[in-house]
Design a protein around this motif. Sequence first.
Motif, PDB file in Angstrom:
ATOM      1  N   LEU A   1      57.405  28.101  38.829  1.00 33.32           N
ATOM      2  CA  LEU A   1      56.064  28.664  38.841  1.00 33.32           C
ATOM      3  C   LEU A   1      55.140  27.701  39.574  1.00 33.32           C
ATOM      4  N   THR A   2      54.450  28.202  40.592  1.00 37.96           N
ATOM      5  CA  THR A   2      53.528  27.391  41.388  1.00 37.96           C
ATOM      6  C   THR A   2      52.117  27.923  41.235  1.00 37.96           C
ATOM      7  N   LEU A   3      51.167  27.043  40.936  1.00 39.86           N
ATOM      8  CA  LEU A   3      49.766  27.427  40.842  1.00 39.86           C
ATOM      9  C   LEU A   3      49.070  27.061  42.144  1.00 39.86           C
ATOM     10  N   VAL A   4      48.299  28.021  42.675  1.00 39.12           N
ATOM     11  CA  VAL A   4      47.618  27.823  43.951  1.00 39.12           C
ATOM     12  C   VAL A   4      46.111  27.803  43.711  1.00 39.12           C
ATOM     13  N   PRO A   5      45.459  26.657  43.894  1.00 39.84           N
ATOM     14  CA  PRO A   5      44.002  26.589  43.728  1.00 39.84           C
ATOM     15  C   PRO A   5      43.295  27.250  44.909  1.00 39.84           C
ATOM     16  N   ILE A   6      42.179  27.914  44.635  1.00 41.12           N
ATOM     17  CA  ILE A   6      41.425  28.613  45.685  1.00 41.12           C
ATOM     18  C   ILE A   6      39.936  28.364  45.475  1.00 41.12           C
ATOM     19  N   ASP A   7      39.126  28.642  46.506  1.00 46.97           N
ATOM     20  CA  ASP A   7      37.687  28.415  46.405  1.00 46.97           C
ATOM     21  C   ASP A   7      36.913  29.731  46.274  1.00 46.97           C
ATOM     22  N   TYR A   8      37.596  30.764  45.811  1.00 46.72           N
ATOM     23  CA  TYR A   8      36.964  32.047  45.538  1.00 46.72           C
ATOM     24  C   TYR A   8      37.564  32.583  44.236  1.00 46.72           C
ATOM     25  N   SER A   9      37.064  33.688  43.737  1.00 51.15           N
ATOM     26  CA  SER A   9      37.669  34.322  42.579  1.00 51.15           C
ATOM     27  C   SER A   9      38.180  35.701  42.975  1.00 51.15           C
ATOM     28  N   TYR A  10      38.634  36.471  42.002  1.00 53.75           N
ATOM     29  CA  TYR A  10      39.223  37.777  42.279  1.00 53.75           C
ATOM     30  C   TYR A  10      39.236  38.577  40.980  1.00 53.75           C
ATOM     31  N   SER A  11      39.638  39.855  41.071  1.00 54.24           N
ATOM     32  CA  SER A  11      39.739  40.680  39.865  1.00 54.24           C
ATOM     33  C   SER A  11      41.146  41.253  39.752  1.00 54.24           C
ATOM     34  N   PHE A  12      41.390  42.033  38.712  1.00 57.18           N
ATOM     35  CA  PHE A  12      42.726  42.591  38.511  1.00 57.18           C
ATOM     36  C   PHE A  12      43.077  43.615  39.584  1.00 57.18           C
ATOM     37  N   ARG A  13      42.108  44.088  40.350  1.00 62.59           N
ATOM     38  CA  ARG A  13      42.389  45.031  41.431  1.00 62.59           C
ATOM     39  C   ARG A  13      42.504  44.324  42.783  1.00 62.59           C
TER      40      ARG A  13
ATOM     41  N   ASP B   1      34.804  36.370  47.836  1.00 55.63           N
ATOM     42  CA  ASP B   1      34.103  35.902  49.034  1.00 55.63           C
ATOM     43  C   ASP B   1      34.053  36.981  50.113  1.00 55.63           C
ATOM     44  N   GLY B   2      34.605  38.156  49.799  1.00 51.01           N
ATOM     45  CA  GLY B   2      34.577  39.273  50.732  1.00 51.01           C
ATOM     46  C   GLY B   2      35.718  39.290  51.724  1.00 51.01           C
ATOM     47  N   LYS B   3      36.708  38.407  51.533  1.00 51.44           N
ATOM     48  CA  LYS B   3      37.822  38.306  52.474  1.00 51.44           C
ATOM     49  C   LYS B   3      39.140  38.743  51.845  1.00 51.44           C
ATOM     50  N   LEU B   4      40.017  39.292  52.682  1.00 51.32           N
ATOM     51  CA  LEU B   4      41.388  39.537  52.276  1.00 51.32           C
ATOM     52  C   LEU B   4      42.211  38.336  52.732  1.00 51.32           C
ATOM     53  N   HIS B   5      42.736  37.594  51.770  1.00 54.92           N
ATOM     54  CA  HIS B   5      43.509  36.391  52.047  1.00 54.92           C
ATOM     55  C   HIS B   5      44.996  36.738  52.054  1.00 54.92           C
TER      56      HIS B   5
ATOM     57  N   GLU C   1      34.597  35.429  27.811  1.00 52.68           N
ATOM     58  CA  GLU C   1      34.378  36.870  27.745  1.00 52.68           C
ATOM     59  C   GLU C   1      34.997  37.524  28.973  1.00 52.68           C
ATOM     60  N   LEU C   2      34.808  36.905  30.109  1.00 52.12           N
ATOM     61  CA  LEU C   2      35.454  37.326  31.351  1.00 52.12           C
ATOM     62  C   LEU C   2      35.639  36.092  32.219  1.00 52.12           C
ATOM     63  N   GLU C   3      36.864  35.638  32.299  1.00 54.79           N
ATOM     64  CA  GLU C   3      37.135  34.481  33.149  1.00 54.79           C
ATOM     65  C   GLU C   3      37.258  34.940  34.599  1.00 54.79           C
ATOM     66  N   ARG C   4      36.562  34.270  35.473  1.00 48.66           N
ATOM     67  CA  ARG C   4      36.667  34.546  36.899  1.00 48.66           C
ATOM     68  C   ARG C   4      37.492  33.413  37.507  1.00 48.66           C
ATOM     69  N   PRO C   5      38.815  33.607  37.561  1.00 45.49           N
ATOM     70  CA  PRO C   5      39.729  32.493  37.867  1.00 45.49           C
ATOM     71  C   PRO C   5      39.595  31.969  39.287  1.00 45.49           C
ATOM     72  N   LYS C   6      39.945  30.700  39.445  1.00 46.81           N
ATOM     73  CA  LYS C   6      39.962  30.042  40.748  1.00 46.81           C
ATOM     74  C   LYS C   6      41.373  29.526  41.065  1.00 46.81           C
TER      75      LYS C   6
ATOM     76  N   PRO D   1      30.245  39.430  49.960  1.00 43.65           N
ATOM     77  CA  PRO D   1      30.625  38.725  48.723  1.00 43.65           C
ATOM     78  C   PRO D   1      30.210  39.526  47.495  1.00 43.65           C
ATOM     79  N   TRP D   2      31.027  39.477  46.454  1.00 42.06           N
ATOM     80  CA  TRP D   2      30.804  40.283  45.259  1.00 42.06           C
ATOM     81  C   TRP D   2      31.214  39.497  44.023  1.00 42.06           C
ATOM     82  N   GLU D   3      30.857  40.011  42.876  1.00 39.16           N
ATOM     83  CA  GLU D   3      31.216  39.377  41.603  1.00 39.16           C
ATOM     84  C   GLU D   3      31.848  40.413  40.689  1.00 39.16           C
ATOM     85  N   GLU D   4      32.912  40.024  40.005  1.00 37.85           N
ATOM     86  CA  GLU D   4      33.587  40.942  39.103  1.00 37.85           C
ATOM     87  C   GLU D   4      32.649  41.358  37.964  1.00 37.85           C
ATOM     88  N   PRO D   5      32.464  42.665  37.739  1.00 37.26           N
ATOM     89  CA  PRO D   5      31.590  43.109  36.648  1.00 37.26           C
ATOM     90  C   PRO D   5      32.224  42.859  35.281  1.00 37.26           C
TER      91      PRO D   5
END
Length: 465
Positions: A347-359, A375-379, A330-335, A397-401
């Motif tokens: 094409l390179t895929l970069v694994p991360i330990d946080y998620s993000y949104s389209f913004r 996680d509340g950080k700008l990477h 329904e809403l994937e929160r990608p890692k 820290p926040w979660e995508e609605p």
Amino acid sequence: MTITENAHPPISSPRRSFAPRGPASRAPALRATALTGLALAATLALVSCGGAPSTSGAPGTAGTEGANPSASHAASADDHEGTEAESAQSRLVITHDGGMTVLDTGTGKAVANVDLKGFNRVNPAGDGRHVLVSTTGGFQVLDAGTWSEPHGEHHHYFTGTPALEELKFPATTPGHAVNHGGVTALFDDGTGTVNTFTPSELGGDSLPPTQEYKTSAAHHGVAVQLANSQMLITEGTSESRNGAKLLAAPDAKGARAVLAESSDCPGVHGEATAKGEALVLGCEDGLLLIKDATFTKIASPDAYGRIGNQAGSDASTVVLGDYKKDKNAELERPKTFSLTDTATGKLTLVPIDYSYSFRSLARGGDGAALMLGTDGKLHIYNPETGKESAAVDIVAPWEEPLDWQQPRPAIFADGTVAYVSDPAKKLVHTVDLASAKVSASYPLDHIPNEITGVSGEADAAHAAH
């Protein structure tokens, strides 16, 4: 470059370009809807770089204390001078429920609150001054009240009262607005119609001339006009999208021949432009690269590997993208996020330990890949290697609605500075990308949602957001 997502993605963030305004077109008359709750004159005096405020009484300047903004904007272009500043004054436009705030980035002060009902989208028009507001009936023009004027080999810089003009590019369902090569392309999802115009011609009492092209059917699409006047468009219907065409420059009658086409991009969505004017379109199984009038598919390693949001940079051949692989979520929160080199097709895929949104996706002026994490950080990443160079603590820290229209932290990047909204605390934070530190935090009267900006610079032809 473009940041886009979901059923009604954010409009692409146009490249900002500037064409000098001559004296006859100086600071065109501003037609305003209501500007509410501000002592505009006092605030504008703060952004004039220490110069004395204008006392000419010119509409929309610091000399109009007590004036009715709507009435004052009826004055002619010739008698609207603005307040001169020592340098270009950049401004942010931040949406909230029922309106927008125009914020001066130098002082952190709101120079205007604009009332506009509904859920509104904002993106730079492409001239370093105006913003396009996607609202009911089309793309409405917002003058952010900051601009430059040529004077010999240099420019003079001015600020004035921001105003939501009555001018509106008609659209039944306004979608993407993409500025590239000095031309802005507006896509109407409700009709499949593309209208292009030259943003340097914005101003005055009427909209600039537009050129229309109609795709084969209404769909949620996008168009980009190249520097050579060729145009990339998507094709599809309201039920399915998987095609794109590259069109020739218009002939004497305005017709465009098809130079190349592809149907190898299921769920086509979003666009970005990289160094060398290489364009990509997002697909549910990778990206479609358009370079040298040729379509090339760059496949994801997964059968379903959707790259629906992309951010490009003129300083890099690499495109930053999201990456989702759960087709049924329904809403994937990608890692994971993606980096695609348009020069090599890798094409390179970069694994991360946080998620993000389209913004969350943006690019620094040097091409750095920016990811605003849950996680509340700008990477900050090196786009060539995918290695993280810094992580800046900014918000909690926040979660995508689940609802894509609901506020969440968002980023707008402009050269060496990034601006991050903080809905939980009603703040906007300024991040110096060179030092990787938060340099300022400014309070807002409303919960921020979308964020974009203009530079007020004469040489604002660099990519933003």
